[in-house]
Design a protein around this motif. Structure first.
Motif, PDB file in Angstrom:
ATOM      1  N   LEU A 104      -8.182 -52.212 -13.601  1.00  0.00           N
ATOM      2  CA  LEU A 104      -8.535 -51.425 -13.193  1.00  0.00           C
ATOM      3  C   LEU A 104      -9.352 -50.153 -14.410  1.00  0.00           C
ATOM      4  CD1 LEU A 104      -5.374 -51.289 -11.330  1.00  0.00           C
ATOM      5  CD2 LEU A 104      -7.816 -52.110 -10.241  1.00  0.00           C
ATOM      6  N   GLY A 105      -8.732 -49.982 -15.174  1.00  0.00           N
ATOM      7  CA  GLY A 105      -8.898 -49.132 -16.220  1.00  0.00           C
ATOM      8  C   GLY A 105     -10.533 -49.680 -17.323  1.00  0.00           C
ATOM      9  N   ARG A 106     -10.663 -50.363 -16.988  1.00  0.00           N
ATOM     10  CA  ARG A 106     -12.282 -50.143 -17.591  1.00  0.00           C
ATOM     11  C   ARG A 106     -13.633 -50.595 -16.191  1.00  0.00           C
ATOM     12  NH1 ARG A 106      -9.145 -55.048 -20.115  1.00  0.00           N
ATOM     13  NH2 ARG A 106      -9.806 -56.474 -18.762  1.00  0.00           N
ATOM     14  N   ALA A 107     -12.391 -51.264 -15.390  1.00  0.00           N
ATOM     15  CA  ALA A 107     -13.241 -50.443 -13.687  1.00  0.00           C
ATOM     16  C   ALA A 107     -13.606 -49.655 -13.344  1.00  0.00           C
ATOM     17  CB  ALA A 107     -12.660 -51.911 -12.359  1.00  0.00           C
ATOM     18  N   ALA A 108     -12.289 -48.596 -13.577  1.00  0.00           N
ATOM     19  CA  ALA A 108     -13.016 -47.540 -12.657  1.00  0.00           C
ATOM     20  C   ALA A 108     -14.169 -46.655 -14.271  1.00  0.00           C
ATOM     21  CB  ALA A 108     -11.643 -46.453 -13.489  1.00  0.00           C
ATOM     22  N   VAL A 109     -13.884 -47.193 -14.891  1.00  0.00           N
ATOM     23  CA  VAL A 109     -14.951 -46.562 -16.140  1.00  0.00           C
ATOM     24  C   VAL A 109     -16.565 -47.114 -15.916  1.00  0.00           C
ATOM     25  CG1 VAL A 109     -16.352 -46.341 -18.670  1.00  0.00           C
ATOM     26  CG2 VAL A 109     -13.392 -46.070 -18.341  1.00  0.00           C
ATOM     27  N   ALA A 110     -16.366 -48.241 -15.397  1.00  0.00           N
ATOM     28  CA  ALA A 110     -17.961 -48.815 -15.068  1.00  0.00           C
ATOM     29  C   ALA A 110     -18.441 -48.729 -13.484  1.00  0.00           C
ATOM     30  CB  ALA A 110     -17.584 -50.070 -14.778  1.00  0.00           C
ATOM     31  N   LYS A 111     -17.133 -48.444 -12.873  1.00  0.00           N
ATOM     32  CA  LYS A 111     -17.894 -47.197 -11.599  1.00  0.00           C
ATOM     33  C   LYS A 111     -18.144 -45.436 -11.949  1.00  0.00           C
ATOM     34  CE  LYS A 111     -15.441 -45.476  -7.348  1.00  0.00           C
ATOM     35  NZ  LYS A 111     -14.613 -45.757  -6.619  1.00  0.00           N
ATOM     36  N   TYR A 112     -17.496 -44.975 -12.656  1.00  0.00           N
ATOM     37  CA  TYR A 112     -17.689 -43.720 -12.548  1.00  0.00           C
ATOM     38  C   TYR A 112     -19.056 -43.449 -14.037  1.00  0.00           C
ATOM     39  CZ  TYR A 112     -14.213 -42.626  -9.531  1.00  0.00           C
ATOM     40  OH  TYR A 112     -13.055 -43.089  -8.313  1.00  0.00           O
ATOM     41  N   HIS A 113     -19.103 -44.086 -15.090  1.00  0.00           N
ATOM     42  CA  HIS A 113     -19.694 -44.028 -15.489  1.00  0.00           C
ATOM     43  C   HIS A 113     -19.532 -42.883 -16.827  1.00  0.00           C
ATOM     44  CE1 HIS A 113     -22.516 -46.996 -14.233  1.00  0.00           C
ATOM     45  NE2 HIS A 113     -22.669 -46.232 -13.797  1.00  0.00           N
ATOM     46  N   SER A 114     -17.990 -42.439 -16.668  1.00  0.00           N
ATOM     47  CA  SER A 114     -17.558 -41.497 -17.628  1.00  0.00           C
ATOM     48  C   SER A 114     -16.309 -42.131 -17.675  1.00  0.00           C
ATOM     49  CB  SER A 114     -17.342 -40.513 -16.709  1.00  0.00           C
ATOM     50  OG  SER A 114     -16.533 -39.809 -17.059  1.00  0.00           O
ATOM     51  N   VAL A 115     -15.988 -41.545 -18.785  1.00  0.00           N
ATOM     52  CA  VAL A 115     -14.338 -41.909 -19.665  1.00  0.00           C
ATOM     53  C   VAL A 115     -14.080 -41.202 -19.080  1.00  0.00           C
ATOM     54  CG1 VAL A 115     -12.789 -42.261 -21.844  1.00  0.00           C
ATOM     55  CG2 VAL A 115     -15.244 -43.157 -21.600  1.00  0.00           C
ATOM     56  N   THR A 116     -13.515 -39.289 -19.486  1.00  0.00           N
ATOM     57  CA  THR A 116     -12.954 -38.636 -19.243  1.00  0.00           C
ATOM     58  C   THR A 116     -12.874 -38.887 -17.185  1.00  0.00           C
ATOM     59  OG1 THR A 116     -14.106 -37.304 -19.993  1.00  0.00           O
ATOM     60  CG2 THR A 116     -12.832 -35.941 -18.292  1.00  0.00           C
ATOM     61  N   ARG A 117     -13.598 -38.583 -16.493  1.00  0.00           N
ATOM     62  CA  ARG A 117     -13.555 -39.228 -14.785  1.00  0.00           C
ATOM     63  C   ARG A 117     -12.615 -40.163 -14.613  1.00  0.00           C
ATOM     64  NH1 ARG A 117     -17.493 -39.626 -10.050  1.00  0.00           N
ATOM     65  NH2 ARG A 117     -16.476 -39.132  -8.570  1.00  0.00           N
ATOM     66  N   ALA A 118     -12.529 -40.665 -15.380  1.00  0.00           N
ATOM     67  CA  ALA A 118     -11.929 -42.256 -15.380  1.00  0.00           C
ATOM     68  C   ALA A 118     -10.589 -41.789 -15.283  1.00  0.00           C
ATOM     69  CB  ALA A 118     -12.452 -43.373 -16.266  1.00  0.00           C
ATOM     70  N   GLN A 119     -10.494 -41.175 -16.722  1.00  0.00           N
ATOM     71  CA  GLN A 119      -9.189 -41.078 -17.318  1.00  0.00           C
ATOM     72  C   GLN A 119      -8.170 -39.859 -16.275  1.00  0.00           C
ATOM     73  OE1 GLN A 119      -7.931 -42.518 -19.664  1.00  0.00           O
ATOM     74  NE2 GLN A 119      -6.381 -41.904 -19.442  1.00  0.00           N
ATOM     75  N   ALA A 120      -9.125 -38.945 -15.593  1.00  0.00           N
ATOM     76  CA  ALA A 120      -8.274 -37.889 -14.610  1.00  0.00           C
ATOM     77  C   ALA A 120      -7.433 -38.946 -13.644  1.00  0.00           C
ATOM     78  CB  ALA A 120      -9.549 -37.657 -13.601  1.00  0.00           C
ATOM     79  N   TYR A 121      -7.497 -40.024 -13.292  1.00  0.00           N
ATOM     80  CA  TYR A 121      -6.610 -40.801 -12.241  1.00  0.00           C
ATOM     81  C   TYR A 121      -5.793 -41.483 -12.822  1.00  0.00           C
ATOM     82  CZ  TYR A 121     -10.380 -40.607  -8.703  1.00  0.00           C
ATOM     83  OH  TYR A 121     -11.027 -39.851  -8.239  1.00  0.00           O
TER      84      TYR A 121
END
Length: 138
Positions: A104-121
């Motif tokens: 899910l973490g890898r998919a979040a980065v792929a979706k948002y193209h941003s580590v910061t935005r993905a990490q917010a979740y």
């Protein structure tokens, strides 16, 4: 007379399609497919001759795929909440929780193209597995 004709018409309208479907189905199953001289052969399905064999998927694989779809449709927070609920409701899934959270973490980065935005979740689901997946996705 008019009511009797109407009643007969209704009966035929209900019964006739069923009779036609059943007679057609039975006729197809009794066709001599392989040998023209055979008296009667019944068409049957056999798993021995199947080109592909359906395999049952493990519950954790089904959960992972469902949560990845949910992440794409909604957001990682919803998927992580459902992951936590699934592992609480079915303890046998707990051993796969970290792997699913990393995916899910890898998919979040792929979706948002941003580590910061993905990490917010990020949430404390399965320790820090989601955060690890975000870092791997970078």
């Amino acid at each position: 007379m008019n009511q009797a004709a109407r009643r007969i018409g209704r009966t035929l309208a209900l019964v006739l399609p069923v009779v036609l479907v059943l007679s057609g189905t039975l006729a197809v199953t009794r066709v001599p497919w392989a040998a023209p001289n055979a008296e009667s052969q019944v068409l049957t399905a056999s798993s021995d001759n199947a080109s592909t064999v359906a395999t049952a998927r493990a519950p954790h694989e089904v959960l992972r795929d469902r949560l990845l779809s949910e992440l794409q449709e909604k957001n990682p927070g919803v998927a992580l909440t459902h992951l936590q609920e699934a592992t609480n409701g079915r303890p046998s899934l707990a051993q796969h929780c970290a792997d699913i959270a990393r995916a899910l973490g890898r998919a979040a980065v792929a979706k948002y193209h941003s580590v910061t935005r993905a990490q917010a979740y990020s949430r404390p689901v399965c320790d820090t597995a989601f955060a690890t997946g975000v870092a791997q996705g970078h």
